[in-house]
Motif scaffolding. Sequence first.
Motif, PDB file in Angstrom:
ATOM      1  N   ASP A  11     -13.287  37.843  17.675  1.00  0.00           N
ATOM      2  CA  ASP A  11     -13.617  38.413  16.369  1.00  0.00           C
ATOM      3  C   ASP A  11     -14.588  37.561  15.567  1.00  0.00           C
ATOM      4  O   ASP A  11     -14.842  37.849  14.394  1.00  0.00           O
ATOM      5  CB  ASP A  11     -12.345  38.665  15.561  1.00  0.00           C
ATOM      6  N   ALA A  12     -15.138  36.509  16.164  1.00  0.00           N
ATOM      7  CA  ALA A  12     -16.140  35.615  15.570  1.00  0.00           C
ATOM      8  C   ALA A  12     -15.536  34.579  14.631  1.00  0.00           C
ATOM      9  O   ALA A  12     -16.266  33.710  14.143  1.00  0.00           O
ATOM     10  CB  ALA A  12     -17.262  36.378  14.867  1.00  0.00           C
ATOM     11  N   ASN A  13     -14.248  34.622  14.382  1.00  0.00           N
ATOM     12  CA  ASN A  13     -13.593  33.584  13.588  1.00  0.00           C
ATOM     13  C   ASN A  13     -13.290  32.405  14.503  1.00  0.00           C
ATOM     14  O   ASN A  13     -12.500  32.538  15.439  1.00  0.00           O
ATOM     15  CB  ASN A  13     -12.304  34.139  12.974  1.00  0.00           C
ATOM     16  N   PRO A  14     -13.895  31.246  14.244  1.00  0.00           N
ATOM     17  CA  PRO A  14     -13.689  30.107  15.166  1.00  0.00           C
ATOM     18  C   PRO A  14     -12.231  29.720  15.337  1.00  0.00           C
ATOM     19  O   PRO A  14     -11.861  29.159  16.369  1.00  0.00           O
ATOM     20  CB  PRO A  14     -14.501  28.982  14.510  1.00  0.00           C
ATOM     21  N   ALA A  15     -11.382  30.019  14.353  1.00  0.00           N
ATOM     22  CA  ALA A  15      -9.961  29.705  14.490  1.00  0.00           C
ATOM     23  C   ALA A  15      -9.325  30.496  15.629  1.00  0.00           C
ATOM     24  O   ALA A  15      -8.282  30.099  16.160  1.00  0.00           O
ATOM     25  CB  ALA A  15      -9.227  29.999  13.184  1.00  0.00           C
ATOM     26  N   ASN A  16      -9.969  31.604  15.995  1.00  0.00           N
ATOM     27  CA  ASN A  16      -9.448  32.446  17.074  1.00  0.00           C
ATOM     28  C   ASN A  16     -10.212  32.276  18.378  1.00  0.00           C
ATOM     29  O   ASN A  16      -9.972  33.008  19.331  1.00  0.00           O
ATOM     30  CB  ASN A  16      -9.506  33.920  16.642  1.00  0.00           C
ATOM     31  N   LEU A  17     -11.110  31.307  18.417  1.00  0.00           N
ATOM     32  CA  LEU A  17     -11.927  31.126  19.612  1.00  0.00           C
ATOM     33  C   LEU A  17     -11.137  30.524  20.766  1.00  0.00           C
ATOM     34  O   LEU A  17     -11.341  30.868  21.921  1.00  0.00           O
ATOM     35  CB  LEU A  17     -13.131  30.234  19.278  1.00  0.00           C
ATOM     36  N   ASP A  18     -10.211  29.629  20.459  1.00  0.00           N
ATOM     37  CA  ASP A  18      -9.410  28.972  21.493  1.00  0.00           C
ATOM     38  C   ASP A  18      -7.973  28.835  21.009  1.00  0.00           C
ATOM     39  O   ASP A  18      -7.487  27.726  20.784  1.00  0.00           O
ATOM     40  CB  ASP A  18     -10.004  27.600  21.826  1.00  0.00           C
ATOM     41  N   PRO A  19      -7.270  29.962  20.822  1.00  0.00           N
ATOM     42  CA  PRO A  19      -5.903  29.896  20.301  1.00  0.00           C
ATOM     43  C   PRO A  19      -4.946  29.307  21.326  1.00  0.00           C
ATOM     44  O   PRO A  19      -5.238  29.244  22.525  1.00  0.00           O
ATOM     45  CB  PRO A  19      -5.570  31.367  20.020  1.00  0.00           C
ATOM     46  N   LEU A  20      -3.807  28.873  20.838  1.00  0.00           N
ATOM     47  CA  LEU A  20      -2.765  28.411  21.745  1.00  0.00           C
ATOM     48  C   LEU A  20      -2.317  29.561  22.635  1.00  0.00           C
ATOM     49  O   LEU A  20      -2.373  30.727  22.231  1.00  0.00           O
ATOM     50  CB  LEU A  20      -1.568  27.888  20.950  1.00  0.00           C
ATOM     51  N   PRO A  21      -1.842  29.273  23.838  1.00  0.00           N
ATOM     52  CA  PRO A  21      -1.314  30.357  24.684  1.00  0.00           C
ATOM     53  C   PRO A  21      -0.094  30.994  24.028  1.00  0.00           C
ATOM     54  O   PRO A  21       0.575  30.373  23.187  1.00  0.00           O
ATOM     55  CB  PRO A  21      -0.964  29.646  25.994  1.00  0.00           C
ATOM     56  N   PRO A  22       0.214  32.244  24.380  1.00  0.00           N
ATOM     57  CA  PRO A  22       1.223  33.009  23.646  1.00  0.00           C
ATOM     58  C   PRO A  22       2.567  32.316  23.465  1.00  0.00           C
ATOM     59  O   PRO A  22       3.120  32.326  22.363  1.00  0.00           O
ATOM     60  CB  PRO A  22       1.366  34.285  24.491  1.00  0.00           C
ATOM     61  N   ARG A  23       3.102  31.703  24.512  1.00  0.00           N
ATOM     62  CA  ARG A  23       4.440  31.124  24.376  1.00  0.00           C
ATOM     63  C   ARG A  23       4.426  29.922  23.439  1.00  0.00           C
ATOM     64  O   ARG A  23       5.319  29.753  22.599  1.00  0.00           O
ATOM     65  CB  ARG A  23       4.981  30.737  25.756  1.00  0.00           C
ATOM     66  N   GLN A  24       3.400  29.087  23.562  1.00  0.00           N
ATOM     67  CA  GLN A  24       3.290  27.917  22.696  1.00  0.00           C
ATOM     68  C   GLN A  24       3.016  28.336  21.254  1.00  0.00           C
ATOM     69  O   GLN A  24       3.569  27.786  20.305  1.00  0.00           O
ATOM     70  CB  GLN A  24       2.181  26.992  23.202  1.00  0.00           C
ATOM     71  N   ASN A  25       2.158  29.320  21.083  1.00  0.00           N
ATOM     72  CA  ASN A  25       1.859  29.830  19.748  1.00  0.00           C
ATOM     73  C   ASN A  25       3.117  30.406  19.090  1.00  0.00           C
ATOM     74  O   ASN A  25       3.364  30.182  17.901  1.00  0.00           O
ATOM     75  CB  ASN A  25       0.781  30.910  19.840  1.00  0.00           C
ATOM     76  N   ALA A  26       3.906  31.132  19.873  1.00  0.00           N
ATOM     77  CA  ALA A  26       5.132  31.724  19.341  1.00  0.00           C
ATOM     78  C   ALA A  26       6.110  30.645  18.896  1.00  0.00           C
ATOM     79  O   ALA A  26       6.734  30.749  17.829  1.00  0.00           O
ATOM     80  CB  ALA A  26       5.766  32.631  20.389  1.00  0.00           C
ATOM     81  N   ALA A  27       6.246  29.603  19.703  1.00  0.00           N
ATOM     82  CA  ALA A  27       7.181  28.532  19.356  1.00  0.00           C
ATOM     83  C   ALA A  27       6.794  27.862  18.040  1.00  0.00           C
ATOM     84  O   ALA A  27       7.644  27.595  17.183  1.00  0.00           O
ATOM     85  CB  ALA A  27       7.234  27.505  20.484  1.00  0.00           C
ATOM     86  N   LYS A  28       5.505  27.583  17.845  1.00  0.00           N
ATOM     87  CA  LYS A  28       5.046  26.959  16.608  1.00  0.00           C
ATOM     88  C   LYS A  28       5.219  27.923  15.428  1.00  0.00           C
ATOM     89  O   LYS A  28       5.586  27.504  14.326  1.00  0.00           O
ATOM     90  CB  LYS A  28       3.585  26.544  16.737  1.00  0.00           C
ATOM     91  N   THR A  29       4.963  29.201  15.656  1.00  0.00           N
ATOM     92  CA  THR A  29       5.108  30.187  14.587  1.00  0.00           C
ATOM     93  C   THR A  29       6.545  30.242  14.098  1.00  0.00           C
ATOM     94  O   THR A  29       6.813  30.205  12.884  1.00  0.00           O
ATOM     95  CB  THR A  29       4.668  31.578  15.080  1.00  0.00           C
ATOM     96  N   ILE A  30       7.497  30.328  15.025  1.00  0.00           N
ATOM     97  CA  ILE A  30       8.906  30.386  14.654  1.00  0.00           C
ATOM     98  C   ILE A  30       9.335  29.090  13.979  1.00  0.00           C
ATOM     99  O   ILE A  30      10.103  29.094  13.005  1.00  0.00           O
ATOM    100  CB  ILE A  30       9.777  30.694  15.881  1.00  0.00           C
ATOM    101  N   GLU A  31       8.835  27.948  14.458  1.00  0.00           N
ATOM    102  CA  GLU A  31       9.151  26.657  13.839  1.00  0.00           C
ATOM    103  C   GLU A  31       8.668  26.624  12.387  1.00  0.00           C
ATOM    104  O   GLU A  31       9.398  26.220  11.474  1.00  0.00           O
ATOM    105  CB  GLU A  31       8.495  25.530  14.636  1.00  0.00           C
ATOM    106  N   TYR A  32       7.443  27.068  12.157  1.00  0.00           N
ATOM    107  CA  TYR A  32       6.883  27.062  10.811  1.00  0.00           C
ATOM    108  C   TYR A  32       7.613  28.036   9.891  1.00  0.00           C
ATOM    109  O   TYR A  32       7.637  27.857   8.671  1.00  0.00           O
ATOM    110  CB  TYR A  32       5.391  27.438  10.853  1.00  0.00           C
ATOM    111  N   MET A  33       8.197  29.072  10.469  1.00  0.00           N
ATOM    112  CA  MET A  33       8.930  30.065   9.674  1.00  0.00           C
ATOM    113  C   MET A  33      10.344  29.603   9.330  1.00  0.00           C
ATOM    114  O   MET A  33      11.072  30.323   8.664  1.00  0.00           O
ATOM    115  CB  MET A  33       9.007  31.392  10.439  1.00  0.00           C
ATOM    116  N   GLY A  34      10.717  28.428   9.821  1.00  0.00           N
ATOM    117  CA  GLY A  34      12.030  27.890   9.484  1.00  0.00           C
ATOM    118  C   GLY A  34      13.054  27.994  10.585  1.00  0.00           C
ATOM    119  O   GLY A  34      14.245  27.756  10.355  1.00  0.00           O
TER     120      GLY A  34
END
Length: 655
Positions: A426-449
Amino acid sequence: MSNSLPRQLGLGLLGLALSGASLAAPKPAEPTTATANSAVLEQLPFADTRAFDDARRGFIAALPDGLVVDGSGRTAWNMAAYAFLDKEQAPATVNPSLWRQARLNAIHGLFEVVEGMYQIRGMDLANMTIIEGETGLIIIDPLLTPATAKAGLELYYQHRPQKPVVAVLYTHNHADHFGGVKGVIDEADVRAGKVKVYAPYGFMEHAVSENVIAGNAMARRATYQFGAGLPAGERGHVDTGLGKALASGPLSLIAPTNTVPDDATLTIDGIEIEFQMAHGTEAEAEMMMYFPQFKVLNTAEITSQHLHNIYTIRGAAIRDASAWSHYIDRALERFGDRADILIAQHHWPIWERERAQHFLAVQRDLYKFIHDQTVRMMNKGQLPGDIAENIKLPASLDQEWYARGYYGTLKHNARGVYQRYMGWYDANPANLDPLPPRQNAAKTIEYMGGADKVLEQARQDFANGEYRWVAWVMSQAVFADPDNRAARELGADALEQLGYQAEAGTWRGAYLMGAQELRNGVGEARRGSGLDPDLLQALEAGMFFDLLAVRLNPEKADGKHLVINWSLTDLDEHYRLNLQNATLTYRSGALAEQAHASVSMTRETLDQILLRRTTFPEAVQGGQIKVEGEPKAFFALLQMLDEPSGNFPIVEPVR
């Protein structure tokens, strides 16, 4: 269709096979879902029931029990399973618009279009059209599997003269339009010249190739698109939108004897046919046809009684919506003033000339609107999610039943148009090399408490009817911890409600399959199946080597360099395989002077291996394969190949 529908890769009326399994029972509609579905009744013109008259017009007969059983005694088709659709009013667990489409697609049997032209409808995903020529029958699109095609022809013979089939026409390269051919003709008659088979240019290449390279992944995803593991019922499978369901059984294929020239006029057994090609739209190789004698236009699958797929959620190349619109307009220009009836290879006819012209104009503008408005918003910087949420059809299209999204949807088709031009980024550099799904999910849930906190909040959101959000956030929780039972159950509940609200049969199938697999898992791992024999006969050796290449494990191949000569002795075909840089390539027509091994076999032996009736080691030991040079080099290559799972996880991470 439809696109690739390889039964051998796990599709068909699997709901019938799974209905007796021990599965967690589906839940009822939540009040929010019941309210949302009830509101649909006020949003669309349900008082317009002309489609039901159109679908029933010309009815001759149906199978008494709606059942087709193949020669082995296995159920290939069972319309009786959908008897619950007899009720006019939709239950709270089905979107009333989809319920309407499901009831229309349940009208099945043999129908007369005009005297001399007939259709088999509702006995497979697609229609089979039968035309009475001077000496025999011309069949257009013999369904998905031989059992249903044979049953359809037998139903025709019960009410019409028993003329032999003298020609078969494949309108395009999707399997639901050719896979049943051996149910209506014998290949020996084709070889003897008694029967001709016509298809557009490129038919064989695309009919075979689309089932090979990415076939395993597409077939697994297609179980979601078609709801192939769901039992039929008000809380399960009701319809695909494009047709009732997929028949169950093997594919067959007889290669065309005649390629139809672009936009040619041919006379086949006394029947004049004006062809119009539409390549690269709904299918890579596709043709429409006009019959002056009958004043009937057959649009194949270029038009249908709904919005088709620009992007198909099982996965496929994005279709060119602008070109699609252009070909519909060309058909309107060429045939609109001459066609009194419009038929297609799915759904029911449009019967009057003026209505057919209106239908073509609506379908033309539908695909062009989605294309143009997506590109307009894209050029203003809107992202796929923004476009999918914001794009709205004008009322003149939105209120047309044959513009509703029962198979394709406005949202995912708009995303498809964006993808065709812009790709995944989508041209947003933050989305150019995102974490893989499982790792991204783990960090998301951690940040959500943490998972407990997320579940607590998500349960409240579920109670508030925020199912889209709950489904997404529970997906994160499941990817972070696939064994979190509470997250799986709440995620399943949210997907289930989304399925009950979905207007598209494909979305309903995906949501309810996701819910079912979150609750019950995917079962024991099974490897992807081999190809049907008829597809194998048409599989070029180069495609086989391409298939090996996409299964090469780079870790096993790293640092290896192998050159293998490969000969198919009965075809006098020779190939040079080169493994280098963890990449497998091949050249045809030449052998390497210095190869690590030289392998020779017949094409029949290769086919037997692909069918898993034998293995490479067994064929070598049995003398069907001769290996000169270093046999270890040949077997080393084979040991570097992965065997993909036929039911890999979708709603949870691959472990």
